[in-house]
Design a protein around this motif. Structure first.
Motif, PDB file in Angstrom:
ATOM      1  N   GLU A 147      18.582  67.357  -2.841  1.00  0.00           N
ATOM      2  CA  GLU A 147      17.599  66.337  -3.202  1.00  0.00           C
ATOM      3  C   GLU A 147      17.631  65.212  -2.168  1.00  0.00           C
ATOM      4  O   GLU A 147      18.682  64.849  -1.655  1.00  0.00           O
ATOM      5  N   ILE A 148      16.463  64.675  -1.874  1.00  0.00           N
ATOM      6  CA  ILE A 148      16.352  63.547  -0.944  1.00  0.00           C
ATOM      7  C   ILE A 148      15.946  62.315  -1.736  1.00  0.00           C
ATOM      8  O   ILE A 148      14.943  62.327  -2.463  1.00  0.00           O
ATOM      9  N   ASN A 149      16.718  61.266  -1.622  1.00  0.00           N
ATOM     10  CA  ASN A 149      16.431  60.000  -2.299  1.00  0.00           C
ATOM     11  C   ASN A 149      15.710  59.069  -1.323  1.00  0.00           C
ATOM     12  O   ASN A 149      16.199  58.848  -0.216  1.00  0.00           O
ATOM     13  N   TYR A 150      14.570  58.563  -1.735  1.00  0.00           N
ATOM     14  CA  TYR A 150      13.812  57.702  -0.831  1.00  0.00           C
ATOM     15  C   TYR A 150      13.244  56.508  -1.586  1.00  0.00           C
ATOM     16  O   TYR A 150      13.141  56.514  -2.820  1.00  0.00           O
ATOM     17  N   THR A 151      12.880  55.503  -0.819  1.00  0.00           N
ATOM     18  CA  THR A 151      12.248  54.325  -1.406  1.00  0.00           C
ATOM     19  C   THR A 151      11.114  53.867  -0.492  1.00  0.00           C
ATOM     20  O   THR A 151      11.174  54.031   0.733  1.00  0.00           O
ATOM     21  N   ILE A 152      10.089  53.321  -1.111  1.00  0.00           N
ATOM     22  CA  ILE A 152       8.915  52.818  -0.400  1.00  0.00           C
ATOM     23  C   ILE A 152       8.747  51.340  -0.734  1.00  0.00           C
ATOM     24  O   ILE A 152       8.899  50.939  -1.881  1.00  0.00           O
ATOM     25  N   MET A 153       8.447  50.562   0.292  1.00  0.00           N
ATOM     26  CA  MET A 153       8.193  49.128   0.084  1.00  0.00           C
ATOM     27  C   MET A 153       6.951  48.704   0.852  1.00  0.00           C
ATOM     28  O   MET A 153       6.720  49.212   1.961  1.00  0.00           O
ATOM     29  N   LYS A 154       6.215  47.781   0.285  1.00  0.00           N
ATOM     30  CA  LYS A 154       5.142  47.155   1.042  1.00  0.00           C
ATOM     31  C   LYS A 154       5.770  46.123   1.993  1.00  0.00           C
ATOM     32  O   LYS A 154       6.834  45.575   1.701  1.00  0.00           O
ATOM     33  N   PRO A 155       5.129  45.840   3.117  1.00  0.00           N
ATOM     34  CA  PRO A 155       5.680  44.877   4.066  1.00  0.00           C
ATOM     35  C   PRO A 155       5.985  43.518   3.431  1.00  0.00           C
ATOM     36  O   PRO A 155       7.021  42.913   3.719  1.00  0.00           O
ATOM     37  N   SER A 156       5.104  43.042   2.564  1.00  0.00           N
ATOM     38  CA  SER A 156       5.317  41.741   1.917  1.00  0.00           C
ATOM     39  C   SER A 156       6.563  41.765   1.031  1.00  0.00           C
ATOM     40  O   SER A 156       7.313  40.782   0.965  1.00  0.00           O
ATOM     41  N   GLU A 157       6.789  42.891   0.362  1.00  0.00           N
ATOM     42  CA  GLU A 157       7.980  43.032  -0.488  1.00  0.00           C
ATOM     43  C   GLU A 157       9.247  43.021   0.359  1.00  0.00           C
ATOM     44  O   GLU A 157      10.238  42.377   0.003  1.00  0.00           O
ATOM     45  N   PHE A 158       9.200  43.722   1.484  1.00  0.00           N
ATOM     46  CA  PHE A 158      10.356  43.762   2.383  1.00  0.00           C
ATOM     47  C   PHE A 158      10.688  42.367   2.907  1.00  0.00           C
ATOM     48  O   PHE A 158      11.848  41.940   2.898  1.00  0.00           O
ATOM     49  N   ILE A 159       9.675  41.644   3.352  1.00  0.00           N
ATOM     50  CA  ILE A 159       9.888  40.287   3.888  1.00  0.00           C
ATOM     51  C   ILE A 159      10.461  39.365   2.819  1.00  0.00           C
ATOM     52  O   ILE A 159      11.401  38.604   3.070  1.00  0.00           O
TER      53      ILE A 159
END
Length: 199
Positions: free
Chosen positions: A157-169
């Motif tokens: 299994e591959i664990n991944y996460t996605i973020m919007k640029p504003s969330e990351f900042i």
């Protein structure tokens, strides 16, 4: 520590397709000792050619040997002088990283894409570790197809996460623990500038 002939190391890398296959096997199967015949079956190359490459890679200490009964087994040397560089090259060329780079145009607008966690750190799969981080406006459907294909290839299994640029900042400004760990963790940057990412 004995002196290392770096030029000799480079001379013994990336000359033949057989060598690339051998290096790829050990990069993606770091904990699985294998004997000559087993490796010949795995990479489907001629025995003498594989034996030559094993000898050269042993000579520069990329792989180590151990004897079990009357068989000689080969295993990756995790302390090899160029191991981090090879991990980056091969993860960008094959596996999950290779698929991400090959399909960047289908994945939306990506600011940063990086591999981290157990997938690049010689660790067993761990549901608490993130293997892939994508920051941007991501096409989740296209990403899901890549993840599914990678999981089949890797058998895990591959664990991944996605973020919007504003969330990351915002999380970086707030010194969110996940982001702080990500900034200091061992990682392979697939897309984006590592200096800007960390600043």
């Amino acid at each position: 520590m004995a002196s290392v002939n770096l030029t000799k190391n480079l001379d013994h890398l990336f000359i033949s397709k057989v060598r690339i296959k051998v290096i790829k096997y050990f990069i993606f199967s770091p904990d699985i000792p294998i004997h000559l015949r087993g490796l010949v079956r795995e990479i489907q190359e001629e025995s003498n050619a594989v034996r030559r490459e094993l000898t050269r890679l042993c000579d520069i200490d990329f792989i180590r040997t151990e004897v079990r009964g009357n068989r000689r087994y080969f295993v990756l040397n995790r302390d090899y002088v160029f191991i981090n560089e090879l991990l980056s090259i091969f993860h960008k060329s094959f596996g999950l990283g290779g698929l991400i780079l090959k399909n960047l145009h289908n994945l939306g607008e990506i600011d940063y894409a990086l591999l981290t966690g157990s997938i690049i750190n010689f660790l067993p799969p761990n549901p608490n570790l993130i293997d892939l981080v994508l920051i941007g406006q991501i096409d989740v459907s296209a990403l899901s197809e890549i993840i599914t294909e990678s999981e089949k290839r890797l058998g895990r299994e591959i664990n991944y996460t996605i973020m919007k640029p504003s969330e990351f900042i915002l999380k970086k400004k707030r010194r969110d623990s996940f982001i702080m760990n990500l900034l200091t963790a061992n990682k392979i940057m697939l897309k984006g500038d590592i200096t800007e990412f960390a600043s």
